[in-house]
Design a protein around this motif. Structure first.
Motif, PDB file in Angstrom:
ATOM      1  N   PRO A   1       0.843  -1.047   0.057  1.00  0.00           N
ATOM      2  CA  PRO A   1      -0.081  -0.062  -0.306  1.00  0.00           C
ATOM      3  C   PRO A   1       0.788   1.114  -0.017  1.00  0.00           C
ATOM      4  O   PRO A   1       0.377   2.606  -0.220  1.00  0.00           O
TER       5      PRO A   1
ATOM      6  N   GLY B   1      -2.477   6.777  -5.289  1.00  0.00           N
ATOM      7  CA  GLY B   1      -3.593   6.994  -4.269  1.00  0.00           C
ATOM      8  C   GLY B   1      -3.068   6.890  -2.698  1.00  0.00           C
ATOM      9  O   GLY B   1      -1.947   7.105  -2.718  1.00  0.00           O
TER      10      GLY B   1
ATOM     11  N   LEU C   1       7.647   1.286   5.331  1.00  0.00           N
ATOM     12  CA  LEU C   1       6.903   2.327   5.870  1.00  0.00           C
ATOM     13  C   LEU C   1       7.814   3.784   5.453  1.00  0.00           C
ATOM     14  O   LEU C   1       9.037   3.596   5.674  1.00  0.00           O
TER      15      LEU C   1
ATOM     16  N   GLY D   1       7.993   0.471  -6.576  1.00  0.00           N
ATOM     17  CA  GLY D   1       7.550  -0.835  -6.625  1.00  0.00           C
ATOM     18  C   GLY D   1       8.864  -2.055  -6.509  1.00  0.00           C
ATOM     19  O   GLY D   1       8.463  -2.982  -7.126  1.00  0.00           O
TER      20      GLY D   1
ATOM     21  N   GLY E   1       5.007  10.789   6.488  1.00  0.00           N
ATOM     22  CA  GLY E   1       3.600  10.027   6.338  1.00  0.00           C
ATOM     23  C   GLY E   1       2.557  10.760   6.139  1.00  0.00           C
ATOM     24  O   GLY E   1       1.928  10.233   5.015  1.00  0.00           O
TER      25      GLY E   1
HETATM   26  C1  LIG Z   1      10.048   3.797   2.252  1.00  0.00           C
HETATM   27  S1  LIG Z   1       9.234   4.354   0.978  1.00  0.00           S
HETATM   28  C2  LIG Z   1       8.911   2.972   0.040  1.00  0.00           C
HETATM   29  C3  LIG Z   1       9.847   2.625  -0.962  1.00  0.00           C
HETATM   30  C4  LIG Z   1       9.502   1.487  -1.934  1.00  0.00           C
HETATM   31  N1  LIG Z   1       9.377   0.138  -1.185  1.00  0.00           N
HETATM   32  C5  LIG Z   1      10.484   1.239  -3.144  1.00  0.00           C
HETATM   33  O1  LIG Z   1      11.416   0.667  -3.274  1.00  0.00           O
HETATM   34  O2  LIG Z   1      10.178   2.138  -4.080  1.00  0.00           O
HETATM   35  C6  LIG Z   1       7.428   4.612   1.451  1.00  0.00           C
HETATM   36  C7  LIG Z   1       6.437   5.430   0.515  1.00  0.00           C
HETATM   37  O3  LIG Z   1       5.328   5.729   1.177  1.00  0.00           O
HETATM   38  C8  LIG Z   1       4.744   6.486   0.566  1.00  0.00           C
HETATM   39  N2  LIG Z   1       3.369   7.009   1.218  1.00  0.00           N
HETATM   40  C9  LIG Z   1       3.772   7.825   2.156  1.00  0.00           C
HETATM   41  N3  LIG Z   1       2.264   8.185   2.849  1.00  0.00           N
HETATM   42  C10 LIG Z   1       1.409   7.490   1.956  1.00  0.00           C
HETATM   43  C11 LIG Z   1      -0.009   7.280   1.806  1.00  0.00           C
HETATM   44  N4  LIG Z   1      -0.684   8.216   2.635  1.00  0.00           N
HETATM   45  N5  LIG Z   1      -0.456   6.597   0.758  1.00  0.00           N
HETATM   46  C12 LIG Z   1       0.198   6.102  -0.067  1.00  0.00           C
HETATM   47  N6  LIG Z   1       1.558   6.012  -0.189  1.00  0.00           N
HETATM   48  C13 LIG Z   1       2.127   6.710   0.855  1.00  0.00           C
HETATM   49  C14 LIG Z   1       5.911   7.347   0.092  1.00  0.00           C
HETATM   50  O4  LIG Z   1       5.429   8.183  -1.184  1.00  0.00           O
HETATM   51  C15 LIG Z   1       6.997   6.353  -0.300  1.00  0.00           C
HETATM   52  O5  LIG Z   1       6.840   6.106  -1.723  1.00  0.00           O
END
Ligand SMILES: C[S@@+](CC[C@H](N)C(=O)[O-])C[C@H]1O[C@@H](n2cnc3c(N)ncnc32)[C@H](O)[C@@H]1O
Length: 314
Positions: free
Chosen positions: A131, A210, A231, A136, A239
């Protein structure tokens, strides 16, 4: 029983630094139930030794820290010509580097420990949701494992970054691919959530721009066996709004993710131990009816961040 040596990939040092052996041992125990009988080092090469029947080799080969297996006889190490059969070339996971990317080894560990606790009908594909999927990394691992994958991220630029990163490897490896873009719901509304469907060599994933709190809005009645995410750390990634602590967001997710969890499914989260604190995160999920598993794997990943992992079941 055969004595074997699991070669520890040097790549895990860049994921877990000083704690890499502890994290590797924790994954081994959680996924296979084995404990290393010995740790052996020849120069830079490092191994866990254990007694193990041949039928467990496939499980061992897909552990995130394992580079290869050796059979030991008369004090010599004989490499086993075996590898786990992933669905796509490794470049789809490891090849692209981008700001905020989750370490690939850590991401594979999250899937492996999740798989160790879920109960899923035999013969049905595993459904994975990340989520907060960024660009990705989790989803690409899911495709490697042959899962049906869905990702959500709030950053609008993520979808086109995913297309660009992925197309590059399709070209290099001549992988059959299809990318389709569209809008969910009322397509005439300018702010309808955008989606990207990617099919790579028959492996399918959908990415949506989203909010992590609203998976059922984007995926209808679909239920997921695994909800896995790295996260926001509150340093590079915020956040919500101005806050650096994602706890408020996660308390809401703890409620809405229950609606999309398949029976026997689990949530696996990697998080910055400072925010939220492990106890606060567990309390937020337990308040929403989840049960926290004992699994944990704290490790320093940078000067300022100690990361941990938590598993929740319903
Ligand atoms: C630690 S990064 C994840 C990176 C991912 N695993 C990758 O390797 O590309 C955390 C992600 O959470 C997303 N994010 C933060 N709050 C969010 C929300 N309320 N809904 C959806 N995405 C959210 C950020 O945009 C960020 O891309």
């Amino acid at each position: 029983m055969r004595k074997i040596a699991l070669q520890i990939s040097p790549e895990v040092r860049t994921a877990y630094f000083a704690d890499y052996l502890d994290v590797a041992e924790t994954e081994l125990a959680q996924v296979t139930g084995f404990k290393p009988e010995e740790f052996v080092q020849f120069g830079e090469l490092e191994f866990f030794l254990l007694n193990c029947p041949e039928e467990r080799d496939e499980e061992l080969l897909k552990l995130s820290f394992v580079q290869g297996l050796f059979e030991i006889g008369d004090g010599s190490y004989f490499p086993l010509n075996k590898a786990f059969e992933y669905q796509l070339h490794r470049d789809f996971v490891f090849g692209s580097k981008f700001k905020g990317k989750t370490n690939e080894r850590l991401t594979q560990l999250l899937l492996n420990v999740g798989l160790s606790v879920i109960d899923c009908p035999v013969g049905e594909p595993i459904r994975l949701l990340d989520p907060m999927c960024g660009r990705g990394t989790t989803i690409m691992w899911g495709m490697q494992y042959g899962f049906r994958c869905k990702g959500i991220d709030r950053e609008e630029a993520a979808l086109e970054d995913i297309v660009r990163n992925t197309k590059k490897w399709c070209k290099v490896h001549r992988t059959k691919n299809k990318f389709e873009r569209g809008a969910l719901g009322d397509k005439k509304r300018r702010n309808s959530p955008r989606y990207l469907d990617a099919t790579l060599d028959g492996q399918r994933a959908r990415f949506v721009t989203g909010d992590a709190r609203k998976p059922s809005e984007y995926f209808g009645s679909e239920k997921f066996n695994l909800i896995v995410s790295d996260l926001p750390y509150g340093i590079q990634h915020f956040g919500d709004g101005d806050t650096r602590n994602p706890l408020g967001l996660l308390s809401e997710c703890a409620v809405s993710w229950r609606e999309v969890l398949a029976e026997g499914g689990a949530v696996v989260l990697a998080f910055n131990k400072k925010q939220p604190k492990r106890g606060q995160l567990i309390a937020a999920f337990e308040n929403a009816g989840w049960t926290a598993n004992e699994f944990n794997a704290p490790h320093r990943m940078s000067e300022s961040i100690v990361r941990d992992i938590v598993i929740f079941t319903s």
